[in-house]
Design a protein around this motif. Structure first.
Motif, short mmCIF file in Angstrom:
data_model
loop_
_atom_site.label_atom_id
_atom_site.label_comp_id
_atom_site.label_asym_id
_atom_site.label_seq_id
_atom_site.Cartn_x
_atom_site.Cartn_y
_atom_site.Cartn_z
N ARG A 133 -8.36 -32.35 -46.91
CA ARG A 133 -7.34 -32.84 -45.99
C ARG A 133 -7.41 -34.36 -45.85
N CYS A 134 -6.33 -34.92 -45.28
CA CYS A 134 -6.19 -36.37 -45.19
C CYS A 134 -7.47 -37.04 -44.67
N ARG A 135 -7.99 -38.00 -45.43
CA ARG A 135 -9.24 -38.67 -45.05
C ARG A 135 -9.07 -39.51 -43.79
N HIS A 136 -7.92 -40.18 -43.67
CA HIS A 136 -7.69 -40.99 -42.47
C HIS A 136 -7.69 -40.10 -41.23
N SER B 198 1.33 -37.99 -43.47
CA SER B 198 0.72 -38.35 -44.74
C SER B 198 0.43 -39.84 -44.72
N CYS B 199 -0.83 -40.20 -44.96
CA CYS B 199 -1.22 -41.59 -44.76
C CYS B 199 -0.79 -42.48 -45.91
N GLY B 200 -0.58 -41.91 -47.09
CA GLY B 200 -0.22 -42.72 -48.25
C GLY B 200 -1.38 -43.55 -48.76
N ALA B 201 -2.57 -43.32 -48.24
CA ALA B 201 -3.72 -44.12 -48.65
C ALA B 201 -4.99 -43.29 -48.68
N CYS B 202 -4.90 -42.09 -49.23
CA CYS B 202 -6.12 -41.33 -49.52
C CYS B 202 -5.83 -40.40 -50.68
N ASP B 203 -6.89 -39.97 -51.35
CA ASP B 203 -6.70 -39.14 -52.54
C ASP B 203 -5.91 -37.87 -52.23
N VAL B 204 -6.14 -37.31 -51.04
CA VAL B 204 -5.46 -36.05 -50.72
C VAL B 204 -3.96 -36.28 -50.54
N CYS B 205 -3.58 -37.29 -49.72
CA CYS B 205 -2.17 -37.54 -49.48
C CYS B 205 -1.46 -38.09 -50.71
N LEU B 206 -2.19 -38.78 -51.57
CA LEU B 206 -1.56 -39.29 -52.79
C LEU B 206 -1.47 -38.20 -53.87
#
Ligand code: ADP
Ligand code: ZN
Length: 623
Positions: free
Chosen positions: A394-397, A412-420
């Motif tokens: 899940r989203c790291r942020h 979606s943070c747009g800045a972690c492997d999961v969201c990307l």
């Protein structure tokens, strides 16, 4: 949206003109970040405060600015000489009258600082707690009428913090000795217990408590299953050629091995750990600060004194021991607010190494059994928080924010492997899990991960033939996998508690109630593809480079390195990357235009204006 990038663009009510004037002319900043304003007002009003802000949040401005407004002399207490020196260097670069009193000074230097102090010339005096209380300095401070004390890294006063320093305890006498002064505590450690402890140890009176947002939107977090430390490190560093990177390792030996390996590849890298002599360590720190090396391969001993604001990558090749530690270590990336990357190479084998280390150090500490049990329990809990973060899909942020008690709004943070979308789940994960678990059962729950996986792959080893395991029904069930992938999947099952590892000298893999649920098909399983995924570019990274002339940026950096070297100062104290990128974007053609660039105040204009304008115009600068 949470975070400092967003908040810097929001403008609430206008700033107090006295503050705005000082901020613009000394720092070249046009606004305060959230909480800086409240913190500065508390200081100006003489009200105690406790400011909790993540690393890079901008705590120092909160105590640097007020003395300029009221022309006072304030005191900052800081745990490390290196930290003080860096700050004084940075302040001197903008013409700010500050000094640090520490054990490394000569008699004359100390005398000269005392004179400047007595003459009221200093706005800030930095010192360490033990110097403050043991050297008669307090009397002098009382004489010159100091009215404000800021305590940096204030969690050092608490045993519940992650960096307890007994000498900080002595600061409790400040309240008595300076009853009319205000006390301002600053820390990046957020747990309520530590916060309360700071407040009561320092005898804060009705403090203004300001807690910042812990999310760092400019950091892109990735967790990558570790398959080959060296190869993966090289690959990730390849994304940051010529940029500042910190690579963390668990052991001293490992830092030296890896640094040598990187150097052999032509990367400007050096090792750093507590076992090196002071001179060697100092040289490496300085080279990193002056940008003559790009990469430091370090144990966690490297960090406290380091302030290079343009670190673009923090890579952990082993698991940190807690999310607090991870937050702090990754906090060294992107302090200039520009996009940076934090990668964790994860293997659950690290969890087991840490667990045995925790037990070993508890044994050696010779504690009462009860105390020891509490210590082990607390450290194990921290470790498992870290493990859960690493293996959650899940989203790291979101995961980090929530760990620090803050809800994360964005989907979606747009800045972690999961969201990307870089992590991929394994197709047929439940069936694969069933195969692995049955194999653990078939070998009688008497073997470790490696042997179980060799059986699954149908390998020919002495162990397998000796035990007749090539006759098992699970032999060769996962033929298509290589050994690393098979072990990685097994570790994922261990992480999710779908298999168990026995304790003791030679741990073996065993089943638990959940394993049986998986076997009976009552529990679906999600596993991540054990390959390194392709990385994408985080949005913040694209934005930060928008319109920047990269050639000009590189020329500015080269010039900065030269200036830093000739002045023996860290490069970022000359100009940080954000200011250099702004110049390379806006290409100011006159002193007035240059002054409009964020991060450039009058002092910098006077010192470097001509050189910068030369560089922008494509001429060789004079200096
Ligand atoms: P902390 O001590 O909380 O880790 P710092 O005080 O070192 O953080 O600040 C981090 C960075 O943010 C520094 O490069 C600093 O110059 C920058 N900064 C702080 N306040 C502001 C502001 N109001 N506007 C722009 N940049 C700021
Ligand atoms: Zn995310």
């Amino acid at each position: 949206m949470p975070g400092q990038a967003a908040s810097e663009t929001a403008t609430p009510s206008p700033l107090d003109p006295r503050i705005a004037e000082v901020l613009a002319s000394w720092w070249g900043f046009d606004r305060l970040r959230p909480l800086q304003r409240e913190a500065i007002h508390a200081a100006l009003d003489g009200r105690d405060s406790l400011v909790v802000m993540p690393t890079g949040g901008g705590k120092s401005l909160c105590y640097q600015l007020p003395p300029l407004v009221g022309q006072t002399t304030d005191v900052v207490i800081s745990p490390l000489v290196a930290l003080m020196k860096d700050q004084v260097d940075a302040l001197e670069a903008i013409g700010y009258p500050a000094a640090a009193i520490h054990s490394g000074l000569s008699q004359e230097e100390r005398q000269s600082i005392r004179q400047r102090l007595a003459a009221g010339e200093l706005r800030l005096l930095f010192t360490a707690p033990e110097r403050l209380v043991n050297t008669g300095l307090l009397d002098l401070l009382a004489q010159v009428g100091v009215r404000r004390f800021s305590i940096d890294e204030a969690h050092c006063i608490s045993q519940w913090g992650h960096d307890f320093r007994p000498e900080y305890r002595q600061l409790s006498l400040l309240r008595d000795r300076f009853p009319s002064a205000s006390l301002h505590a600053f820390t990046a450690t957020a747990t309520p217990r530590v916060r309360d402890d700071i407040s009561s140890q320092l005898h804060l009176q009705d403090p203004e408590v300001l807690v910042g947002i812990f999310d760092r939107p400019n950091l892109c977090y990735r967790v990558v299953p570790r398959t080959d430390r060296t190869r993966q490190t090289l690959e990730i560093l390849g994304r940051h050629k010529g940029e500042a990177s910190i690579v963390y390792c668990i052991s001293r030996k490992e830092t030296e091995r890896l640094a040598a390996r990187l150097a052999a590849e032509g990367i400007l890298a050096r090792p750093y750990h507590a076992g090196l002599d002071t001179r060697e360590r100092h040289k490496t720190q300085e080279a990193f600060a002056r940008e003559t090396i790009d990469v430091v391969v370090a144990t966690v001993a490297f960090g406290m004194g380091i302030d290079r604001s343009n670190v673009r990558l923090v890579l952990h090749t082993s698991l940190p021991k807690s999310l607090e530690a991870y937050q702090q270590e990754t906090g060294r990336a992107g302090r200039d607010g520009l996009a940076a990357e934090c990668v964790l190479l994860y293997s659950s084998a690290d969890v087991f190494s840490w667990e045995s280390l925790v037990r070993k150090s508890a044994d050696e500490a010779e504690l009462e059994p009860e105390e020891m049990a509490r210590l082990v329990a607390s450290q194990t809990e921290h470790l498992h928080g870290m493990r859960r973060y690493a293996q959650a899909a899940r989203c790291r942020h979101a995961a980090l924010s929530e760990y620090f008690g803050q809800a994360y709004g964005t989907e979606s943070c747009g800045a972690c492997d999961v969201c990307l979308g870089e992590t991929e789940s394994l197709p047929d994960a439940t069936v694969t899990a069933q195969k692995i678990i049955s194999c653990v059962a078939r070998v009688g729950e008497r073997f470790g991960v490696r042997h179980v996986c060799e059986v699954l792959r149908g390998a020919t080893t002495d162990g397998i033939s000796r035990h007749g395991h090539d006759r098992l029904s699970t032999f060769g069930l996962l033929k298509t996998l290589d050994q690393r992938a098979a072990e990685n999947l097994t570790h994922q099952l261990l992480d999710q508690g779908l298999l168990e590892r026995s304790s003791g000298e030679r741990p073996v893999v065993v089943l638990n109630a959940r394993s049986w649920e998986v076997l009976r098909g009552e529990r679906p399983v999600v596993l991540l593809e054990p390959r390194v995924g392709k990385t994408k570019t985080a949005k913040a990274d694209v934005d930060d480079w928008q319109g920047v002339d990269r050639d000009l940026f590189e020329r500015l950096r080269t010039w900065r390195r030269r200036v830093a070297d000739s002045r023996s100062k860290p490069a970022w104290t000359i100009f940080d990357d954000k200011a250099l990128r702004a110049i390379a974007r806006e290409k100011p053609a006159s002193p007035a235009a240059l002054l409009r660039v964020k991060g450039i105040g009058e002092k910098r204009l006077a010192d470097f204006g001509v050189a910068i304008l030369d560089l922008v115009a494509g001429r060789e600068p004079a200096e």
